[in-house]
Scaffold this motif. Sequence first.
Motif, PDB file in Angstrom:
ATOM      1  N   ARG A 201     -13.584  -3.217  -5.223  1.00  0.00           N
ATOM      2  CA  ARG A 201     -13.189  -3.953  -6.456  1.00  0.00           C
ATOM      3  C   ARG A 201     -11.336  -3.898  -6.552  1.00  0.00           C
ATOM      4  NH1 ARG A 201     -16.349  -4.371 -11.279  1.00  0.00           N
ATOM      5  NH2 ARG A 201     -17.238  -2.198 -10.744  1.00  0.00           N
ATOM      6  N   SER A 226     -17.680  -3.102  -0.677  1.00  0.00           N
ATOM      7  CA  SER A 226     -18.438  -2.526  -1.815  1.00  0.00           C
ATOM      8  C   SER A 226     -19.403  -3.606  -2.263  1.00  0.00           C
ATOM      9  CB  SER A 226     -17.695  -1.593  -2.704  1.00  0.00           C
ATOM     10  OG  SER A 226     -17.134  -2.613  -3.608  1.00  0.00           O
ATOM     11  N   ARG A 227     -20.246  -3.125  -3.324  1.00  0.00           N
ATOM     12  CA  ARG A 227     -21.233  -4.162  -3.698  1.00  0.00           C
ATOM     13  C   ARG A 227     -20.256  -4.868  -4.952  1.00  0.00           C
ATOM     14  NH1 ARG A 227     -27.065  -3.163  -6.554  1.00  0.00           N
ATOM     15  NH2 ARG A 227     -26.891  -4.433  -8.284  1.00  0.00           N
ATOM     16  N   GLN A 240     -21.700  -6.225   2.627  1.00  0.00           N
ATOM     17  CA  GLN A 240     -21.911  -5.225   1.757  1.00  0.00           C
ATOM     18  C   GLN A 240     -22.344  -4.046   2.494  1.00  0.00           C
ATOM     19  OE1 GLN A 240     -24.039  -5.766  -2.117  1.00  0.00           O
ATOM     20  NE2 GLN A 240     -25.019  -3.916  -1.830  1.00  0.00           N
ATOM     21  N   VAL A 241     -21.775  -2.857   2.240  1.00  0.00           N
ATOM     22  CA  VAL A 241     -22.230  -1.773   2.826  1.00  0.00           C
ATOM     23  C   VAL A 241     -22.898  -0.585   1.757  1.00  0.00           C
ATOM     24  CG1 VAL A 241     -21.413   0.594   3.921  1.00  0.00           C
ATOM     25  CG2 VAL A 241     -20.393  -1.553   4.584  1.00  0.00           C
ATOM     26  N   THR A 244     -28.139  -0.858  -1.102  1.00  0.00           N
ATOM     27  CA  THR A 244     -28.843  -2.178  -0.855  1.00  0.00           C
ATOM     28  C   THR A 244     -27.831  -3.103  -0.162  1.00  0.00           C
ATOM     29  OG1 THR A 244     -27.537  -2.588  -2.970  1.00  0.00           O
ATOM     30  CG2 THR A 244     -29.921  -2.242  -3.188  1.00  0.00           C
ATOM     31  N   GLY A 257      -9.772   0.887  -1.736  1.00  0.00           N
ATOM     32  CA  GLY A 257     -10.120   0.501  -3.218  1.00  0.00           C
ATOM     33  C   GLY A 257     -11.417   0.595  -3.566  1.00  0.00           C
ATOM     34  N   SER A 259     -14.482   3.283  -5.258  1.00  0.00           N
ATOM     35  CA  SER A 259     -14.340   4.719  -5.854  1.00  0.00           C
ATOM     36  C   SER A 259     -15.383   5.600  -5.278  1.00  0.00           C
ATOM     37  CB  SER A 259     -14.878   4.526  -7.234  1.00  0.00           C
ATOM     38  OG  SER A 259     -16.094   3.777  -7.305  1.00  0.00           O
ATOM     39  N   GLN A 263     -24.168   4.978  -4.355  1.00  0.00           N
ATOM     40  CA  GLN A 263     -25.020   3.963  -3.695  1.00  0.00           C
ATOM     41  C   GLN A 263     -23.934   3.423  -2.535  1.00  0.00           C
ATOM     42  OE1 GLN A 263     -24.183   3.841  -7.061  1.00  0.00           O
ATOM     43  NE2 GLN A 263     -26.429   3.878  -8.069  1.00  0.00           N
ATOM     44  N   HIS A 264     -22.827   3.635  -2.794  1.00  0.00           N
ATOM     45  CA  HIS A 264     -21.891   3.145  -1.576  1.00  0.00           C
ATOM     46  C   HIS A 264     -21.964   4.221  -0.479  1.00  0.00           C
ATOM     47  CE1 HIS A 264     -18.935   0.498   0.380  1.00  0.00           C
ATOM     48  NE2 HIS A 264     -18.425   1.736   0.689  1.00  0.00           N
ATOM     49  N   ASN A 278      -6.904   4.887  -1.866  1.00  0.00           N
ATOM     50  CA  ASN A 278      -7.136   4.833  -3.230  1.00  0.00           C
ATOM     51  C   ASN A 278      -6.033   5.103  -4.089  1.00  0.00           C
ATOM     52  OD1 ASN A 278      -8.529   5.113  -6.106  1.00  0.00           O
ATOM     53  ND2 ASN A 278     -10.178   4.390  -4.797  1.00  0.00           N
ATOM     54  N   ASP A 296      -0.844   2.928  -3.870  1.00  0.00           N
ATOM     55  CA  ASP A 296      -1.300   1.469  -4.227  1.00  0.00           C
ATOM     56  C   ASP A 296      -1.774   0.932  -2.906  1.00  0.00           C
ATOM     57  OD1 ASP A 296      -1.627  -1.128  -4.914  1.00  0.00           O
ATOM     58  OD2 ASP A 296       0.387  -1.182  -6.002  1.00  0.00           O
ATOM     59  N   LEU A 297      -2.953   0.485  -2.630  1.00  0.00           N
ATOM     60  CA  LEU A 297      -3.271  -0.127  -1.366  1.00  0.00           C
ATOM     61  C   LEU A 297      -2.482  -1.355  -0.917  1.00  0.00           C
ATOM     62  CD1 LEU A 297      -5.277  -3.174  -1.672  1.00  0.00           C
ATOM     63  CD2 LEU A 297      -6.489  -1.564  -2.960  1.00  0.00           C
TER      64      LEU A 297
HETATM   65  P1  FAD Z   1     -15.031   0.547  -8.633  1.00  0.00           P
HETATM   66  O1  FAD Z   1     -16.027   1.756  -9.071  1.00  0.00           O
HETATM   67  O2  FAD Z   1     -14.535  -0.246  -9.954  1.00  0.00           O
HETATM   68  O3  FAD Z   1     -13.900   1.360  -8.065  1.00  0.00           O
HETATM   69  C1  FAD Z   1     -12.588   0.871  -7.784  1.00  0.00           C
HETATM   70  C2  FAD Z   1     -11.710   1.502  -7.102  1.00  0.00           C
HETATM   71  O4  FAD Z   1     -10.456   0.901  -6.778  1.00  0.00           O
HETATM   72  C3  FAD Z   1     -11.320   2.752  -8.168  1.00  0.00           C
HETATM   73  O5  FAD Z   1     -11.565   3.934  -7.462  1.00  0.00           O
HETATM   74  C4  FAD Z   1      -9.726   2.438  -8.089  1.00  0.00           C
HETATM   75  O6  FAD Z   1      -8.820   3.543  -8.142  1.00  0.00           O
HETATM   76  C5  FAD Z   1      -9.307   1.619  -7.007  1.00  0.00           C
HETATM   77  N1  FAD Z   1      -8.202   0.854  -7.239  1.00  0.00           N
HETATM   78  C6  FAD Z   1      -7.970  -0.144  -7.975  1.00  0.00           C
HETATM   79  N2  FAD Z   1      -6.588  -0.569  -7.816  1.00  0.00           N
HETATM   80  C7  FAD Z   1      -6.344  -0.104  -6.679  1.00  0.00           C
HETATM   81  C8  FAD Z   1      -5.010  -0.336  -6.007  1.00  0.00           C
HETATM   82  N3  FAD Z   1      -4.223  -1.033  -6.248  1.00  0.00           N
HETATM   83  N4  FAD Z   1      -4.753   0.773  -4.833  1.00  0.00           N
HETATM   84  C9  FAD Z   1      -5.667   1.782  -4.626  1.00  0.00           C
HETATM   85  N5  FAD Z   1      -6.800   1.829  -5.148  1.00  0.00           N
HETATM   86  C10 FAD Z   1      -7.068   1.034  -6.248  1.00  0.00           C
HETATM   87  N6  FAD Z   1     -22.678  -0.465  -4.557  1.00  0.00           N
HETATM   88  C11 FAD Z   1     -22.138  -0.476  -3.104  1.00  0.00           C
HETATM   89  O7  FAD Z   1     -20.908  -0.623  -2.770  1.00  0.00           O
HETATM   90  N7  FAD Z   1     -23.130  -0.719  -2.253  1.00  0.00           N
HETATM   91  C12 FAD Z   1     -24.688  -0.880  -2.349  1.00  0.00           C
HETATM   92  O8  FAD Z   1     -25.329  -1.021  -1.680  1.00  0.00           O
HETATM   93  C13 FAD Z   1     -24.994  -0.789  -3.997  1.00  0.00           C
HETATM   94  N8  FAD Z   1     -26.215  -0.464  -4.176  1.00  0.00           N
HETATM   95  C14 FAD Z   1     -26.273  -0.487  -5.507  1.00  0.00           C
HETATM   96  C15 FAD Z   1     -27.750  -0.343  -5.929  1.00  0.00           C
HETATM   97  C16 FAD Z   1     -28.081  -0.146  -7.223  1.00  0.00           C
HETATM   98  C17 FAD Z   1     -29.692   0.039  -7.443  1.00  0.00           C
HETATM   99  C18 FAD Z   1     -27.056   0.149  -8.075  1.00  0.00           C
HETATM  100  C19 FAD Z   1     -27.573   0.330  -9.780  1.00  0.00           C
HETATM  101  C20 FAD Z   1     -25.867   0.189  -7.710  1.00  0.00           C
HETATM  102  C21 FAD Z   1     -25.321  -0.061  -6.504  1.00  0.00           C
HETATM  103  N9  FAD Z   1     -24.077  -0.235  -5.913  1.00  0.00           N
HETATM  104  C22 FAD Z   1     -23.812  -0.460  -4.782  1.00  0.00           C
HETATM  105  C23 FAD Z   1     -22.997  -0.355  -7.014  1.00  0.00           C
HETATM  106  C24 FAD Z   1     -22.460   0.964  -7.353  1.00  0.00           C
HETATM  107  O9  FAD Z   1     -22.961   1.740  -8.106  1.00  0.00           O
HETATM  108  C25 FAD Z   1     -21.010   0.889  -7.751  1.00  0.00           C
HETATM  109  O10 FAD Z   1     -20.596   0.147  -9.015  1.00  0.00           O
HETATM  110  C26 FAD Z   1     -19.917   0.225  -6.611  1.00  0.00           C
HETATM  111  O11 FAD Z   1     -20.099   0.759  -5.545  1.00  0.00           O
HETATM  112  C27 FAD Z   1     -18.431   0.134  -7.164  1.00  0.00           C
HETATM  113  O12 FAD Z   1     -17.784  -0.588  -6.143  1.00  0.00           O
HETATM  114  P2  FAD Z   1     -16.205  -0.232  -6.128  1.00  0.00           P
HETATM  115  O13 FAD Z   1     -15.906   1.196  -5.574  1.00  0.00           O
HETATM  116  O14 FAD Z   1     -15.669  -1.258  -5.315  1.00  0.00           O
HETATM  117  O15 FAD Z   1     -15.604  -0.283  -7.653  1.00  0.00           O
END
Ligand code: FAD
Length: 311
Positions: A201, A226-227, A240-241, A244, A257, A259, A263-264, A278, A296-297
């Motif tokens: 994200r 990520s999802r 998606q990694v 799921t 970027g 977290s 699940q990831h 990150n 900052d990425l």
């Molecule tokens: P976030 O958790 O929002 O993290 C974003 C990160 O970006 C933060 O750590 C932040 O510090 C960093 N960031 C933001 N801006 C910057 C910047 N400018 N420079 C550097 N860093 C920055 N998720 C998966 O990935 N794969 C799956 O297969 C999966 N299956 C799931 C199955 C179920 C049943 C459920 C309930 C959830 C599943 N999820 C899965 C979702 C998972 O729980 C998380 O919501 C998801 O992985 C979060 O994605 P993220 O880390 O990209 O986003």
Amino acid sequence: MTVLVVAEHDHKILSDAGRRAVAAATALGGDVRVLVAGHHCGAVAEAAARLRGVTQVLLCDDPLYAHQLAEPLAVLIAALAADHQAVVAAATSHGKDVMPRVAGLLDVGQVSDITAIESPTVFQRPIYAGNVMARVCCEEPIRVLTIRTTAFAPAPEDGQAEITAIAAGPDPGLSRFVEDAMTRSERPKLGAARVVISGGRGVGSAEGFELLEAVADELGAAIGASRAAVDAGFVPNDYQVGQTGKIVAPELYIAVGISGAIQHWAGMKDSKVVVAINKDEECPMVQTADYALVGDLFEILPSLRDGLRQM
Ligand code: FAD
């Protein structure tokens, strides 16, 4: 014991996942037969016949299997399964589509996503997003199994099995091919790449992923996500990694970027080296990675790209 392996292929090339399924099948012991069902797929049968441990290749070359539709394939596999004690396929999208139908037709329970074979009836598989490894004993008369490809090395090519042509099964008429909507890419396949760079994200947009692509070009890497990045529409969902999504185990996994939600992690925790990029030094990905670049990425990725270009 006779084991039937369902070969995954594109009618020309036997997939890496198929080679790994053969390796898993040989670990069960006994005769290993490989089913190659497709259209104009003789080259795949020849490749399967060269794999170590394969005693026979069953070649079913028929237009019915031209698009690898799960429904007619499952009918064919279930009919052949009657002469086998186990049916094995890779736990890929294809295997996950076909094998539960086979289990349903045979009226047996399936053991999915196997990571280790202890005996012909005892298997290990991850549960709770990989936090617990379960030992499962399956005493079904025909064991329907899918294997996690990252847990088995591909079978080497030093065999010479016979190839036997077999007739197509009936068409259950439950589905028809409409179109292929594949993501075409010159990059290595996500599931088999030595280096994967994934965005989350934090990457912020589809344009943000261009920064990852520039680094991937220098490293010969596949792109993952990520999802949250997929749900936001930054990249297609086959990137998606995770639990799921796709399971990967590259030599180097760079999480940008992301977290590090459980699940990831479930999809990349077997990577040899993990690097987190990150801005949050407290997030799980930074805390658990082998190396972390905290910042900052949008500043780190361009300088990483420039540094790699100078190497
Ligand atoms: P976030 O958790 O929002 O993290 C974003 C990160 O970006 C933060 O750590 C932040 O510090 C960093 N960031 C933001 N801006 C910057 C910047 N400018 N420079 C550097 N860093 C920055 N998720 C998966 O990935 N794969 C799956 O297969 C999966 N299956 C799931 C199955 C179920 C049943 C459920 C309930 C959830 C599943 N999820 C899965 C979702 C998972 O729980 C998380 O919501 C998801 O992985 C979060 O994605 P993220 O880390 O990209 O986003």
